[in-house]
Design an enzyme around this catalytic site. Structure first.
Site, PDB file in Angstrom:
ATOM      1  CE1 TYR A  90      -4.328  -1.683   4.876  1.00 32.93           C
ATOM      2  CE2 TYR A  90      -3.322   0.389   4.218  1.00 32.93           C
ATOM      3  CZ  TYR A  90      -3.920  -0.814   3.895  1.00 32.93           C
ATOM      4  OH  TYR A  90      -4.075  -1.147   2.563  1.00 32.93           O
TER       5      TYR A  90
ATOM      6  CE  LYS B 221     -12.111  -0.808   0.329  1.00 32.18           C
ATOM      7  NZ  LYS B 221     -10.892  -0.322  -0.356  1.00 32.18           N
TER       8      LYS B 221
ATOM      9  CB  SER C 259      -0.893   0.002   1.238  1.00 32.38           C
ATOM     10  OG  SER C 259      -1.555   1.240   1.350  1.00 32.38           O
TER      11      SER C 259
HETATM   12  N1  LIG Z   1      -8.463  -0.062  -2.468  1.00 30.67           N
HETATM   13  C1  LIG Z   1      -7.360   0.654  -2.252  1.00 30.67           C
HETATM   14  O1  LIG Z   1      -7.327   1.867  -2.520  1.00 30.67           O
HETATM   15  C2  LIG Z   1      -6.113   0.005  -1.690  1.00 30.67           C
HETATM   16  C3  LIG Z   1      -4.969   0.807  -1.540  1.00 30.67           C
HETATM   17  C4  LIG Z   1      -3.817   0.221  -1.038  1.00 30.67           C
HETATM   18  C5  LIG Z   1      -3.808  -1.130  -0.724  1.00 30.67           C
HETATM   19  N2  LIG Z   1      -4.924  -1.872  -0.844  1.00 30.67           N
HETATM   20  C6  LIG Z   1      -4.863  -3.303  -0.489  1.00 30.67           C
HETATM   21  O2  LIG Z   1      -5.392  -4.063  -1.553  1.00 30.67           O
HETATM   22  C7  LIG Z   1      -6.004  -5.241  -1.058  1.00 30.67           C
HETATM   23  C8  LIG Z   1      -7.435  -5.309  -1.549  1.00 30.67           C
HETATM   24  O3  LIG Z   1      -8.124  -4.159  -1.068  1.00 30.67           O
HETATM   25  P1  LIG Z   1      -9.624  -3.845  -1.433  1.00 30.67           P
HETATM   26  O4  LIG Z   1      -9.719  -2.397  -1.672  1.00 30.67           O
HETATM   27  O5  LIG Z   1     -10.083  -4.781  -2.474  1.00 30.67           O
HETATM   28  O6  LIG Z   1     -10.322  -4.135  -0.024  1.00 30.67           O
HETATM   29  P2  LIG Z   1     -11.492  -5.116   0.379  1.00 30.67           P
HETATM   30  O7  LIG Z   1     -11.686  -4.921   1.836  1.00 30.67           O
HETATM   31  O8  LIG Z   1     -12.664  -4.933  -0.533  1.00 30.67           O
HETATM   32  O9  LIG Z   1     -10.880  -6.563   0.107  1.00 30.67           O
HETATM   33  C9  LIG Z   1     -10.200  -7.321   1.078  1.00 30.67           C
HETATM   34  C10 LIG Z   1     -10.858  -8.683   1.145  1.00 30.67           C
HETATM   35  O10 LIG Z   1     -10.152  -9.463   2.118  1.00 30.67           O
HETATM   36  C11 LIG Z   1     -11.107 -10.205   2.849  1.00 30.67           C
HETATM   37  N3  LIG Z   1     -10.544 -10.534   4.158  1.00 30.67           N
HETATM   38  C12 LIG Z   1     -10.332  -9.692   5.198  1.00 30.67           C
HETATM   39  N4  LIG Z   1      -9.834 -10.366   6.238  1.00 30.67           N
HETATM   40  C13 LIG Z   1      -9.713 -11.653   5.842  1.00 30.67           C
HETATM   41  C14 LIG Z   1      -9.274 -12.828   6.486  1.00 30.67           C
HETATM   42  N5  LIG Z   1      -8.847 -12.818   7.764  1.00 30.67           N
HETATM   43  N6  LIG Z   1      -9.281 -13.996   5.790  1.00 30.67           N
HETATM   44  C15 LIG Z   1      -9.732 -14.037   4.512  1.00 30.67           C
HETATM   45  N7  LIG Z   1     -10.182 -12.951   3.848  1.00 30.67           N
HETATM   46  C16 LIG Z   1     -10.171 -11.767   4.515  1.00 30.67           C
HETATM   47  C17 LIG Z   1     -12.332  -9.309   2.944  1.00 30.67           C
HETATM   48  O11 LIG Z   1     -13.514 -10.050   3.202  1.00 30.67           O
HETATM   49  C18 LIG Z   1     -12.329  -8.638   1.588  1.00 30.67           C
HETATM   50  O12 LIG Z   1     -13.110  -9.346   0.671  1.00 30.67           O
HETATM   51  C19 LIG Z   1      -5.876  -5.177   0.455  1.00 30.67           C
HETATM   52  O13 LIG Z   1      -4.746  -5.914   0.823  1.00 30.67           O
HETATM   53  C20 LIG Z   1      -5.679  -3.703   0.730  1.00 30.67           C
HETATM   54  O14 LIG Z   1      -4.980  -3.489   1.934  1.00 30.67           O
HETATM   55  C21 LIG Z   1      -6.092  -1.336  -1.339  1.00 30.67           C
END
Ligand SMILES: NC(=O)c1ccc[n+]([C@@H]2O[C@H](COP(=O)([O-])OP(=O)(O)OC[C@H]3O[C@@H](n4cnc5c(N)ncnc54)[C@H](O)[C@@H]3O)[C@@H](O)[C@H]2O)c1
Length: 328
Positions: free
Chosen positions: A155, A193, A133
């Site tokens: 985080y 989300k 991230s």
């Molecule tokens: N969306 C953004 O802008 C952004 C920016 C930087 C990093 N990220 C990273 O990208 C990845 C995806 O993010 P996103 O935006 O799709 O978020 P999101 O919350 O929609 O997706 C994360 C998924 O992980 C699942 N999850 C959470 N805890 C879990 C566990 N213990 N076991 C199994 N599954 C679990 C959730 O149910 C969810 O479906 C994450 O690692 C997030 O930290 C996202």
């Protein structure tokens, strides 16, 4: 790259980015075997009031692959994955909410589980592409460059520790390991989300409801690198065949302001609502200027982002309107 006849694991596949990856493979490589592993949502909340996980079945409506529900922090759940021989692992599962302050669960979920998945990837000789991230940078000066991090919350710290583990593993791993530091991602399938969805969606819905868009004071000077989901998917695909394992920024390379978002939305929606400016309650833990330095991402992954903020909002707007009609 041809993913047909490959076996692909997407952790967090019921979430925003993971479900977009799942459909990318389904639509472009119908003979790929795609397995989604996700805890979905349980209704439990953190001390900040937000859900502990944001996975939602509706993100996967129409998905024809396999789904396994499970918790990445539970070894017995991860063991189910040992029955497969994955060629690629896209690890997106995490606590994605940057405002969660419970430190133990953040480290357990984001870091410890990643270690277990990395072990599995090495054993299976699967390519590992995982989500890091832009939050690793905190308020490090822009443009942010890999190697100069200053996380401002647990985080960002957890993601930086994932990257440090990666550097350690790269020394002896014979598989590619690539960490992608996404900046602010927006696009379809982020709706579930809730409050942590992008401000592009949230402002879009404020404007569609006829309410004045609510921005933090000084929003014309709060700059972020907003990157559209299509470019993020492209980065994941390019990461499967890297010139060099490592950690890479994924943004557009051009910061834009929150005011820009509202102005572009109003322009494309044909509205002229007056904005309301409120004090920013997150000062101290808030990133005021992020802009990804993407030179090494271009050089080592061949990443070439194509979508400007204007273009991304244009592509996303029909979905923003559909969601508004469905859930208003
Ligand atoms: N969306 C953004 O802008 C952004 C920016 C930087 C990093 N990220 C990273 O990208 C990845 C995806 O993010 P996103 O935006 O799709 O978020 P999101 O919350 O929609 O997706 C994360 C998924 O992980 C699942 N999850 C959470 N805890 C879990 C566990 N213990 N076991 C199994 N599954 C679990 C959730 O149910 C969810 O479906 C994450 O690692 C997030 O930290 C996202």
């Amino acid at each position: 790259m041809n993913f047909n006849n490959k076996t692909i694991l997407i952790t967090g596949g019921a979430g925003f980015i993971g479900s977009n990856l799942a459909f990318y493979f389904q639509n472009n490589f119908p003979d790929a075997k795609v397995v989604v592993f996700d805890i979905f949502r349980t209704g439990e909340t953190f001390s900040n009031g937000n859900l502990k996980s944001f996975g939602h079945f509706q993100n996967l409506l129409g998905f024809k692959g396999e789904i396994i529900s499970g918790d990445i922090t539970k070894k017995e759940d991860l063991n189910r994955l040992r029955d497969y021989k994955f060629d690629y692992i896209f690890h997106q599962a995490a606590i994605s909410d940057t405002t969660v302050s419970d430190q133990k669960i953040m480290i357990d979920t984001n870091l410890n589980a990643f270690r277990d998945l990395l072990d599995m990837a090495c054993d299976m000789k699967a390519v590992m592409v995982y989500a890091s991230s832009g939050a690793t940078y905190g308020n490090a000066p822009a443009p942010q460059i890999v190697g100069k991090e200053a996380p401002a919350n647990i985080y960002g710290f957890s993601k930086l520790m994932m990257d440090n583990l990666t550097y350690e593993r790269i020394k002896r791993a014979d598989i590619p390991i690539v960490g992608l530091r996404y900046f602010n991602v927006y696009g379809p399938r982020e709706y579930f989300k809730n409050k942590t969805a992008s401000m592009i969606l949230q402002f879009g819905h404020q404007i569609l409801s006829g309410n004045r868009p609510r921005l933090f004071e000084g929003s014309n000077k709060i700059l972020r690198d907003f990157v559209y989901i299509d470019d993020v998917i492209e980065a994941n695909i390019k990461a499967c065949n890297p010139k060099r394992s490592g950690v890479y920024n994924v943004g557009t390379g051009k910061a834009r302001s929150f005011q820009d978002i509202v102005d572009i939305l109003q322009n494309q929606l044909g509205t002229n609502l007056e904005c309301e400016y409120i004090p920013n309650p997150f000062v101290g833990q808030y990133q005021f200027f992020t802009e990804a330095d993407i030179n090494s991402t271009k050089e080592y992954l061949g990443y070439d982002p194509k979508v400007t903020l204007e273009e991304g909002i244009k592509r996303y707007l029909p979905e923003i309107k559909r969601l508004y009609e469905e859930y208003k």
